[in-house]
Design a protein around this motif. Structure first.
Motif, PDB file in Angstrom:
ATOM      1  N   LEU A 195       9.144  11.576 -13.343  1.00 23.63           N
ATOM      2  CA  LEU A 195       7.935  10.799 -13.632  1.00 23.63           C
ATOM      3  C   LEU A 195       8.233   9.303 -13.622  1.00 23.63           C
ATOM      4  CD1 LEU A 195       4.941  10.898 -14.263  1.00 23.63           C
ATOM      5  CD2 LEU A 195       5.526  11.117 -16.689  1.00 23.63           C
ATOM      6  N   SER A 196       9.429   8.929 -14.048  1.00 24.47           N
ATOM      7  CA  SER A 196       9.765   7.501 -14.072  1.00 24.47           C
ATOM      8  C   SER A 196       9.757   6.899 -12.667  1.00 24.47           C
ATOM      9  CB  SER A 196      11.118   7.274 -14.744  1.00 24.47           C
ATOM     10  OG  SER A 196      12.169   7.722 -13.928  1.00 24.47           O
ATOM     11  N   ARG A 197       9.966   7.719 -11.664  1.00 27.91           N
ATOM     12  CA  ARG A 197       9.916   7.235 -10.277  1.00 27.91           C
ATOM     13  C   ARG A 197       8.522   6.714  -9.937  1.00 27.91           C
ATOM     14  NH1 ARG A 197       8.884   9.113  -5.081  1.00 27.91           N
ATOM     15  NH2 ARG A 197      10.169   8.117  -3.503  1.00 27.91           N
ATOM     16  N   VAL A 198       7.505   7.341 -10.493  1.00 30.11           N
ATOM     17  CA  VAL A 198       6.132   6.881 -10.270  1.00 30.11           C
ATOM     18  C   VAL A 198       5.966   5.457 -10.792  1.00 30.11           C
ATOM     19  CG1 VAL A 198       3.720   7.239 -10.941  1.00 30.11           C
ATOM     20  CG2 VAL A 198       5.122   9.189 -10.252  1.00 30.11           C
ATOM     21  N   TYR A 199       6.513   5.211 -11.976  1.00 30.94           N
ATOM     22  CA  TYR A 199       6.420   3.865 -12.538  1.00 30.94           C
ATOM     23  C   TYR A 199       7.189   2.852 -11.694  1.00 30.94           C
ATOM     24  CZ  TYR A 199       4.154   5.917 -16.520  1.00 30.94           C
ATOM     25  OH  TYR A 199       3.260   6.587 -17.315  1.00 30.94           O
ATOM     26  N   GLN A 200       8.304   3.283 -11.127  1.00 25.60           N
ATOM     27  CA  GLN A 200       9.075   2.395 -10.252  1.00 25.60           C
ATOM     28  C   GLN A 200       8.285   2.033  -9.005  1.00 25.60           C
ATOM     29  OE1 GLN A 200      12.657   4.628  -9.619  1.00 25.60           O
ATOM     30  NE2 GLN A 200      13.476   4.174 -11.657  1.00 25.60           N
ATOM     31  N   THR A 201       7.615   3.015  -8.406  1.00 24.49           N
ATOM     32  CA  THR A 201       6.849   2.716  -7.192  1.00 24.49           C
ATOM     33  C   THR A 201       5.607   1.890  -7.511  1.00 24.49           C
ATOM     34  OG1 THR A 201       5.779   4.889  -7.267  1.00 24.49           O
ATOM     35  CG2 THR A 201       7.709   4.681  -5.849  1.00 24.49           C
ATOM     36  N   LEU A 202       5.006   2.103  -8.669  1.00 25.28           N
ATOM     37  CA  LEU A 202       3.892   1.234  -9.075  1.00 25.28           C
ATOM     38  C   LEU A 202       4.371  -0.213  -9.175  1.00 25.28           C
ATOM     39  CD1 LEU A 202       2.144   3.310 -11.892  1.00 25.28           C
ATOM     40  CD2 LEU A 202       1.201   2.756  -9.644  1.00 25.28           C
ATOM     41  N   SER A 203       5.512  -0.398  -9.809  1.00 30.31           N
ATOM     42  CA  SER A 203       6.071  -1.735  -9.986  1.00 30.31           C
ATOM     43  C   SER A 203       6.448  -2.363  -8.646  1.00 30.31           C
ATOM     44  CB  SER A 203       7.300  -1.657 -10.892  1.00 30.31           C
ATOM     45  OG  SER A 203       7.898  -2.910 -11.023  1.00 30.31           O
ATOM     46  N   ARG A 204       7.085  -1.594  -7.788  1.00 27.99           N
ATOM     47  CA  ARG A 204       7.470  -2.132  -6.471  1.00 27.99           C
ATOM     48  C   ARG A 204       6.248  -2.527  -5.661  1.00 27.99           C
ATOM     49  NH1 ARG A 204      11.597   2.064  -5.996  1.00 27.99           N
ATOM     50  NH2 ARG A 204      10.154   3.155  -4.616  1.00 27.99           N
ATOM     51  N   GLY A 205       5.186  -1.752  -5.761  1.00 29.57           N
ATOM     52  CA  GLY A 205       3.957  -2.108  -5.063  1.00 29.57           C
ATOM     53  C   GLY A 205       3.414  -3.445  -5.532  1.00 29.57           C
ATOM     54  N   PHE A 206       3.485  -3.690  -6.843  1.00 26.85           N
ATOM     55  CA  PHE A 206       3.008  -4.966  -7.379  1.00 26.85           C
ATOM     56  C   PHE A 206       3.927  -6.104  -6.935  1.00 26.85           C
ATOM     57  CE2 PHE A 206       2.334  -8.118 -10.816  1.00 26.85           C
ATOM     58  CZ  PHE A 206       0.991  -8.379 -10.541  1.00 26.85           C
ATOM     59  N   VAL A 207       5.227  -5.864  -6.895  1.00 28.34           N
ATOM     60  CA  VAL A 207       6.166  -6.880  -6.422  1.00 28.34           C
ATOM     61  C   VAL A 207       5.874  -7.223  -4.961  1.00 28.34           C
ATOM     62  CG1 VAL A 207       8.610  -7.324  -5.866  1.00 28.34           C
ATOM     63  CG2 VAL A 207       7.981  -6.355  -8.088  1.00 28.34           C
ATOM     64  N   HIS A 208       5.565  -6.226  -4.150  1.00 28.86           N
ATOM     65  CA  HIS A 208       5.207  -6.483  -2.745  1.00 28.86           C
ATOM     66  C   HIS A 208       3.936  -7.319  -2.660  1.00 28.86           C
ATOM     67  CE1 HIS A 208       8.417  -4.065  -1.236  1.00 28.86           C
ATOM     68  NE2 HIS A 208       7.894  -2.904  -1.618  1.00 28.86           N
ATOM     69  N   LEU A 209       2.980  -7.059  -3.529  1.00 27.10           N
ATOM     70  CA  LEU A 209       1.760  -7.868  -3.556  1.00 27.10           C
ATOM     71  C   LEU A 209       2.099  -9.320  -3.901  1.00 27.10           C
ATOM     72  CD1 LEU A 209      -1.299  -8.413  -3.564  1.00 27.10           C
ATOM     73  CD2 LEU A 209      -1.335  -7.600  -5.942  1.00 27.10           C
ATOM     74  N   ARG A 258       0.817  -1.192   0.000  1.00 36.60           N
ATOM     75  CA  ARG A 258       0.000   0.000   0.000  1.00 36.60           C
ATOM     76  C   ARG A 258       0.861   1.256   0.000  1.00 36.60           C
ATOM     77  NH1 ARG A 258      -3.827   1.427   4.963  1.00 36.60           N
ATOM     78  NH2 ARG A 258      -2.956   3.474   5.073  1.00 36.60           N
ATOM     79  N   GLY A 259       1.968   1.251   0.705  1.00 40.72           N
ATOM     80  CA  GLY A 259       2.812   2.436   0.799  1.00 40.72           C
ATOM     81  C   GLY A 259       3.363   2.891  -0.533  1.00 40.72           C
ATOM     82  N   GLU A 260       3.769   1.948  -1.368  1.00 40.98           N
ATOM     83  CA  GLU A 260       4.320   2.295  -2.677  1.00 40.98           C
ATOM     84  C   GLU A 260       3.249   2.963  -3.544  1.00 40.98           C
ATOM     85  OE1 GLU A 260       7.453   2.036  -3.375  1.00 40.98           O
ATOM     86  OE2 GLU A 260       8.251   0.482  -2.071  1.00 40.98           O
ATOM     87  N   TRP A 261       2.068   2.382  -3.549  1.00 43.19           N
ATOM     88  CA  TRP A 261       0.997   2.929  -4.385  1.00 43.19           C
ATOM     89  C   TRP A 261       0.515   4.272  -3.844  1.00 43.19           C
ATOM     90  CZ3 TRP A 261      -1.804  -2.408  -4.854  1.00 43.19           C
ATOM     91  CH2 TRP A 261      -1.092  -3.199  -5.777  1.00 43.19           C
ATOM     92  N   PHE A 262       0.512   4.429  -2.518  1.00 42.99           N
ATOM     93  CA  PHE A 262       0.164   5.733  -1.946  1.00 42.99           C
ATOM     94  C   PHE A 262       1.169   6.783  -2.401  1.00 42.99           C
ATOM     95  CE2 PHE A 262       0.833   9.024   1.198  1.00 42.99           C
ATOM     96  CZ  PHE A 262      -0.443   9.562   1.293  1.00 42.99           C
ATOM     97  N   ASP A 263       2.445   6.427  -2.395  1.00 44.94           N
ATOM     98  CA  ASP A 263       3.484   7.356  -2.832  1.00 44.94           C
ATOM     99  C   ASP A 263       3.260   7.768  -4.288  1.00 44.94           C
ATOM    100  OD1 ASP A 263       5.927   8.845  -2.484  1.00 44.94           O
ATOM    101  OD2 ASP A 263       6.960   7.274  -3.613  1.00 44.94           O
ATOM    102  N   SER A 264       2.925   6.795  -5.135  1.00 40.70           N
ATOM    103  CA  SER A 264       2.648   7.110  -6.547  1.00 40.70           C
ATOM    104  C   SER A 264       1.468   8.061  -6.681  1.00 40.70           C
ATOM    105  CB  SER A 264       2.360   5.828  -7.334  1.00 40.70           C
ATOM    106  OG  SER A 264       3.489   5.020  -7.422  1.00 40.70           O
ATOM    107  N   ALA A 265       0.377   7.744  -6.001  1.00 43.77           N
ATOM    108  CA  ALA A 265      -0.828   8.576  -6.086  1.00 43.77           C
ATOM    109  C   ALA A 265      -0.554   9.984  -5.567  1.00 43.77           C
ATOM    110  CB  ALA A 265      -1.974   7.929  -5.303  1.00 43.77           C
ATOM    111  N   SER A 266       0.166  10.071  -4.467  1.00 44.84           N
ATOM    112  CA  SER A 266       0.478  11.364  -3.882  1.00 44.84           C
ATOM    113  C   SER A 266       1.341  12.209  -4.820  1.00 44.84           C
ATOM    114  CB  SER A 266       1.199  11.152  -2.547  1.00 44.84           C
ATOM    115  OG  SER A 266       1.598  12.378  -1.992  1.00 44.84           O
ATOM    116  N   CYS A 267       2.357  11.583  -5.392  1.00 41.46           N
ATOM    117  CA  CYS A 267       3.222  12.308  -6.333  1.00 41.46           C
ATOM    118  C   CYS A 267       2.425  12.792  -7.538  1.00 41.46           C
ATOM    119  CB  CYS A 267       4.375  11.423  -6.792  1.00 41.46           C
ATOM    120  SG  CYS A 267       5.651  11.170  -5.551  1.00 41.46           S
ATOM    121  N   LEU A 268       1.605  11.925  -8.102  1.00 44.12           N
ATOM    122  CA  LEU A 268       0.843  12.302  -9.296  1.00 44.12           C
ATOM    123  C   LEU A 268      -0.129  13.441  -9.014  1.00 44.12           C
ATOM    124  CD1 LEU A 268       0.321   8.757 -10.772  1.00 44.12           C
ATOM    125  CD2 LEU A 268       1.637  10.623 -11.814  1.00 44.12           C
TER     126      LEU A 268
END
Length: 136
Positions: free
Chosen positions: A110-124, A1-11
């Motif tokens: 912006l690429s950092r957002v994609y990294q955090t999206l990916s890390r969130g999925f890896v955590h899942l 959840r933390g990774e995806w929250f970070d992505s949403a917050s940044c966007l």
């Protein structure tokens, strides 16, 4: 959840500079973004739940367009992973917002957002492994 929250917050933050000139577009972007992230998080929890009777609330699905809802609904029928499909929708939304200048941020940031999206999925996926591993 933390990774995806970070992505949403940044966007959401990246859209601040366009709010003055493109208020309606920024509002639509943010609302769609948050609905998709809410649905993504609920879908992720659904994948790792123990009890089939557990339900997860999400933000206002009716705010998403019919085509998006139909695609999400068809995931089970076509045996697609719903979280992967929603993450793809988020990526498409971000690219579209970037092209329309609803978000304005340098590509390396912006690429950092994609990294955090990916890390969130890896955590899942790691959580699913733990859930699916039977211990004696």
């Amino acid at each position: 959840r933390g990774e995806w929250f970070d992505s949403a917050s940044c966007l959401a933050t990246f859209s601040m500079t366009a709010k003055k000139d493109k208020s309606k577009e920024v509002t639509m972007f943010r609302q769609t973004l948050l609905r998709l992230f809410s649905l993504c998080h609920g879908s992720a929890l659904d994948e790792i739940r123990d009890d089939e009777t557990q339900d997860y609330e999400v933000l206002d699905l009716e705010g998403l367009d019919d085509r998006t809802l139909r695609i999400i609904d068809d995931c089970k029928k076509h045996q697609f992973n719903r979280v992967e499909v929603i993450l793809h929708m988020i990526q498409v939304l971000v690219i579209d917002a970037n092209e329309r200048k609803v978000i304005n941020v340098p590509p390396p940031i912006l690429s950092r957002v994609y990294q955090t999206l990916s890390r969130g999925f890896v955590h899942l996926l790691s959580a699913k492994k733990i859930k699916d591993t039977k211990f004696p």
